[in-house]
Design a protein around this motif. Structure first.
Motif, PDB file in Angstrom:
ATOM      1  N   PHE A 148       0.833  -1.214   0.000  1.00 47.93           N
ATOM      2  CA  PHE A 148       0.000   0.000   0.000  1.00 47.93           C
ATOM      3  C   PHE A 148       0.861   1.255   0.000  1.00 47.93           C
ATOM      4  CE2 PHE A 148      -1.975   3.456   2.431  1.00 47.93           C
ATOM      5  CZ  PHE A 148      -3.057   3.720   1.602  1.00 47.93           C
ATOM      6  N   ASP A 149       0.523   2.172  -0.909  1.00 47.29           N
ATOM      7  CA  ASP A 149       1.221   3.459  -0.988  1.00 47.29           C
ATOM      8  C   ASP A 149       0.239   4.487  -1.541  1.00 47.29           C
ATOM      9  OD1 ASP A 149       2.908   5.596  -1.312  1.00 47.29           O
ATOM     10  OD2 ASP A 149       4.340   4.549  -2.590  1.00 47.29           O
ATOM     11  N   VAL A 150       0.045   5.584  -0.829  1.00 48.70           N
ATOM     12  CA  VAL A 150      -0.921   6.593  -1.277  1.00 48.70           C
ATOM     13  C   VAL A 150      -0.539   7.188  -2.628  1.00 48.70           C
ATOM     14  CG1 VAL A 150      -1.779   7.205   1.017  1.00 48.70           C
ATOM     15  CG2 VAL A 150       0.175   8.438   0.085  1.00 48.70           C
ATOM     16  N   LYS A 151       0.743   7.127  -2.975  1.00 48.21           N
ATOM     17  CA  LYS A 151       1.186   7.668  -4.269  1.00 48.21           C
ATOM     18  C   LYS A 151       0.551   6.920  -5.442  1.00 48.21           C
ATOM     19  CE  LYS A 151       5.555   9.626  -2.711  1.00 48.21           C
ATOM     20  NZ  LYS A 151       5.523   9.286  -1.285  1.00 48.21           N
ATOM     21  N   GLN A 152       0.210   5.623  -5.218  1.00 49.87           N
ATOM     22  CA  GLN A 152      -0.456   4.846  -6.276  1.00 49.87           C
ATOM     23  C   GLN A 152      -1.814   5.463  -6.636  1.00 49.87           C
ATOM     24  OE1 GLN A 152      -0.568   1.257  -3.851  1.00 49.87           O
ATOM     25  NE2 GLN A 152       0.566   0.186  -5.441  1.00 49.87           N
ATOM     26  N   TYR A 153      -2.378   6.205  -5.689  1.00 51.61           N
ATOM     27  CA  TYR A 153      -3.706   6.788  -5.887  1.00 51.61           C
ATOM     28  C   TYR A 153      -3.618   8.278  -6.201  1.00 51.61           C
ATOM     29  CZ  TYR A 153      -4.879   2.332  -3.811  1.00 51.61           C
ATOM     30  OH  TYR A 153      -4.963   0.990  -3.565  1.00 51.61           O
TER      31      TYR A 153
END
Length: 68
Positions: free
Chosen positions: A38-43
């Protein structure tokens, strides 16, 4: 992992903490525990707070997270 799955997960974390999470990092740590990649940068977000606000379901004030 879809945004709706993450939203359900965050809601569960808040419920498990009696409706209030005292620190954003608790949510981030829980998400990383169940989804290590999980990484917020993916979103498209640079910060977990912006990401959580983007749902419109959660309220953040001074690092405290609650359901609206």
């Amino acid at each position: 992992m879809s945004k709706s799955e993450i939203e359900r997960e965050i809601t569960r974390i808040i419920h498990d903490n009696n409706g209030v999470v005292d620190n954003l990092s608790i949510i981030h740590d829980e998400l990383r525990k169940s989804h290590p990649s999980f990484d917020v940068k993916q979103y498209g977000f640079s910060r977990i707070s912006s990401f959580i606000r983007s749902f419109g379901t959660f309220k953040i004030k001074d690092n405290v997270v609650q359901l609206k």
